[in-house]
Design a protein around this motif. Structure first.
Motif, short mmCIF file in Angstrom:
data_model
loop_
_atom_site.label_atom_id
_atom_site.label_comp_id
_atom_site.label_asym_id
_atom_site.label_seq_id
_atom_site.Cartn_x
_atom_site.Cartn_y
_atom_site.Cartn_z
N GLY A 215 19.19 22.75 42.75
CA GLY A 215 20.34 23.30 42.00
C GLY A 215 21.52 23.04 42.91
O GLY A 215 21.54 22.21 43.78
N ASP A 216 22.42 24.06 42.56
CA ASP A 216 23.74 24.07 43.63
C ASP A 216 24.38 25.53 43.63
O ASP A 216 23.46 26.61 43.15
N ARG A 217 25.32 25.64 44.06
CA ARG A 217 25.88 27.04 44.18
C ARG A 217 27.03 27.65 43.23
O ARG A 217 27.73 28.71 43.60
N ARG A 218 26.96 26.77 42.20
CA ARG A 218 28.23 27.11 41.25
C ARG A 218 28.13 28.47 40.54
O ARG A 218 29.09 28.79 40.06
N SER A 219 26.86 28.96 40.51
CA SER A 219 26.53 30.46 39.85
C SER A 219 27.27 31.48 40.57
O SER A 219 27.27 32.48 40.20
N TYR A 220 27.22 31.44 42.00
CA TYR A 220 28.15 32.37 42.81
C TYR A 220 29.39 31.90 43.49
O TYR A 220 30.16 32.75 43.75
N GLN A 221 29.49 30.65 43.86
CA GLN A 221 30.57 30.24 44.52
C GLN A 221 31.89 30.13 43.41
O GLN A 221 31.39 29.75 42.34
N MET A 222 33.24 30.01 43.43
CA MET A 222 34.09 30.25 42.76
C MET A 222 34.30 28.61 42.07
O MET A 222 34.15 27.62 42.72
N ASP A 223 34.48 28.57 40.95
CA ASP A 223 34.97 27.42 40.12
C ASP A 223 36.37 26.77 40.79
O ASP A 223 37.30 27.42 40.67
N PRO A 224 36.42 25.63 41.35
CA PRO A 224 37.69 25.09 41.85
C PRO A 224 38.90 24.97 40.98
O PRO A 224 40.07 25.12 41.19
N ALA A 225 38.45 25.18 39.40
CA ALA A 225 39.80 25.11 38.68
C ALA A 225 40.47 26.69 38.39
O ALA A 225 41.44 26.79 37.98
N ASN A 226 39.77 27.64 38.96
CA ASN A 226 40.38 28.81 38.93
C ASN A 226 41.13 29.54 40.03
O ASN A 226 40.90 29.28 40.98
N ALA A 227 42.21 30.14 39.33
CA ALA A 227 43.08 30.86 40.54
C ALA A 227 43.34 32.28 40.20
O ALA A 227 43.19 32.90 41.24
N ARG A 228 43.44 32.68 38.96
CA ARG A 228 43.55 34.25 38.95
C ARG A 228 42.34 34.90 39.29
O ARG A 228 42.31 35.92 39.67
N GLU A 229 41.40 34.17 39.07
CA GLU A 229 39.90 34.86 39.42
C GLU A 229 39.87 35.04 40.95
O GLU A 229 39.42 35.88 41.27
N ALA A 230 40.53 34.23 41.77
CA ALA A 230 40.75 34.39 43.18
C ALA A 230 41.35 35.49 43.41
O ALA A 230 40.89 36.39 44.47
N ILE A 231 42.42 36.08 42.81
CA ILE A 231 43.04 37.45 43.05
C ILE A 231 41.99 38.46 42.68
O ILE A 231 42.11 39.60 43.35
N ARG A 232 41.54 38.44 41.40
CA ARG A 232 40.29 39.36 41.25
C ARG A 232 39.28 39.57 42.48
O ARG A 232 39.06 40.56 42.62
N GLU A 233 38.79 38.64 42.93
CA GLU A 233 37.99 38.51 43.80
C GLU A 233 38.63 39.29 45.22
O GLU A 233 37.90 40.06 45.76
N ALA A 234 39.63 38.82 45.52
CA ALA A 234 40.32 39.34 46.64
C ALA A 234 40.54 40.89 46.58
O ALA A 234 40.19 41.67 47.63
N THR A 235 41.02 41.10 45.27
CA THR A 235 41.43 42.67 45.19
C THR A 235 40.10 43.63 45.11
O THR A 235 40.16 44.59 45.69
N MET A 236 39.05 42.94 44.55
CA MET A 236 37.80 43.78 44.75
C MET A 236 37.24 43.76 45.96
O MET A 236 36.81 45.14 46.58
N ASP A 237 37.57 42.98 46.97
CA ASP A 237 36.85 43.06 48.25
C ASP A 237 37.83 43.94 49.05
O ASP A 237 37.39 44.97 49.86
N VAL A 238 39.09 44.12 48.68
CA VAL A 238 40.05 45.04 49.46
C VAL A 238 39.49 46.39 48.98
O VAL A 238 39.50 47.31 50.03
N GLU A 239 39.37 46.71 47.67
CA GLU A 239 38.89 47.91 47.42
C GLU A 239 37.61 48.42 47.93
O GLU A 239 37.29 49.53 48.23
N GLU A 240 36.76 47.36 48.17
CA GLU A 240 35.22 47.63 48.90
C GLU A 240 35.52 47.90 50.20
O GLU A 240 34.40 48.28 50.85
N GLY A 241 36.38 47.80 50.79
CA GLY A 241 36.63 48.01 52.49
C GLY A 241 36.72 46.71 53.21
O GLY A 241 36.69 46.98 54.33
N ALA A 242 37.28 45.59 52.64
CA ALA A 242 37.62 44.42 53.54
C ALA A 242 38.74 44.67 54.43
O ALA A 242 39.77 45.34 53.96
N ASP A 243 38.76 43.95 55.60
CA ASP A 243 39.86 44.19 56.32
C ASP A 243 40.60 42.89 56.48
O ASP A 243 42.00 43.08 57.05
N ILE A 244 39.88 41.85 56.43
CA ILE A 244 40.61 40.70 56.30
C ILE A 244 40.17 39.66 55.10
O ILE A 244 38.92 39.69 54.85
#
Length: 324
Positions: A215-244
């Motif tokens: 297989g491949d990693r498309r079920s967990y790594q992000m779709d290259p076509a998506n931008a808004r999803e990246a903001i959601r991912e980043a925001t979630m990680d900030v809320e969970e305690g990421a520092d960078i």
């Protein structure tokens, strides 16, 4: 012929003026060098697809890390290549694992160098995926405990920072809780928040021996076509305690770096990945481009997009050029 009152070329007349007007400045302090740790002694295996990069035994890792530190590079990030792999990637969190031993030795010899560890399972599993496999699927929740165990083992070995790259939902929160519960609340998390399922990772998979066996990693790594999803991912990680917050790759996703920089008030990192590096090296070898100039233009563009930190295989070459 009438001209506007302002003539931009006035400020480009010579190098001194251009330097004074420069909006983006690349510094050695911006650079993080990725290194690959492998078992053995005196080992320095060339990575064919990544000229000038090697799989290094711990003794040679220390030498390379010292060269980087002497150039002023403040940090390295370590990837491990174990001598044996299994379905659960147990060497990722083994007390005497290759990364754990590398961290201890490097911190003993170079205490002021910041040592970051990649937290993932793909280099350690016999199936090459980034988590626990249930049938043909990566089980997100069953993977979280394994990732937290790996991060904790790195912290116990002396790592200054951990960087989960697996893209499992909830892993930042799990790692943060585990570190805090074990008196490592001072260890920051650099989250691969927007990690795309990219074709630019090819040379890295040779370096880390981490290609998926099915297989491949498309079920967990992000779709290259998506931008808004990246903001959601980043925001979630900030809320969970990421520092960078990290974006990977860098060049095809400069827009994502810029958008996350506008949305997130934490430091932003970007990974100038193996494929980006190797393409420049290949074109340079063919005589099609000036490799050093393209390297510096590339790194400057990543900084200009909003990244405060750049993980790059160019780190030592760029640092030497900046210092000169």
């Amino acid at each position: 012929m009438l001209f506007p009152d302002y003539r931009p070329r006035r400020m480009r007349r010579n190098e001194t003026l251009r330097r004074m007007m420069r909006e983006t400045t690349l510094s050695v302090d911006d650079l993080i060098l990725p290194l690959f740790a492998i078992e053995g002694k005196g080992v320095k295996n060339p990575i064919d697809a990544m000229p000038g990069n090697f799989q290094l035994s711990v003794d040679n890792l220390v030498k390379t890390a010292k060269q980087a530190f002497d150039l002023g590079i403040p940090a390295i990030i370590l990837f491990g290549i174990p001598s044996k792999k299994d379905a659960l990637g147990t060497q990722a969190y083994a007390k005497d694992g290759i990364v754990q031993r590398a961290v201890k030795t490097i911190k003993d010899k170079l205490p002021d160098l910041v040592v970051i560890t990649d937290v993932c399972l793909c280099e350690y599993t016999d199936h090459g995926h980034c988590g626990f496999i249930d049938g043909q699927t990566v089980d997100n929740d069953a993977t979280l405990d394994l990732l937290a165990k790996a991060a904790l083992s790195h912290a116990k070995a002396g790592a200054d920072m951990v960087a989960p790259s697996d893209m499992m939902d909830g892993r930042v929160a799990e790692i943060r809780a585990t570190l805090d519960e074990n008196d490592f609340s001072q260890i920051p998390i650099m989250s691969y928040a927007a990690k795309y399922c990219s074709s630019f990772y090819g040379p890295f998979r040779e370096a880390a021996q981490s290609a998926p066996q099915f297989g491949d990693r498309r079920s967990y790594q992000m779709d290259p076509a998506n931008a808004r999803e990246a903001i959601r991912e980043a925001t979630m990680d900030v809320e969970e305690g990421a520092d960078i917050i990290m974006v990977k790759p860098a060049l095809p996703y400069l827009d994502i770096i810029c958008r996350i920089r506008d949305e997130v008030d934490l430091p932003v990192a970007a990974y100038n990945v193996s494929g980006e590096f190797s393409m420049i090296k290949a074109a340079e070898k063919m005589g099609w481009i000036d490799g050093q100039k393209v390297m510096m233009e590339t790194l400057t563009s990543i900084k200009r997009a909003g990244a405060e930190m750049i993980l790059t295989y160019f780190a030592m070459e760029a640092a030497a050029l900046i210092n000169a």
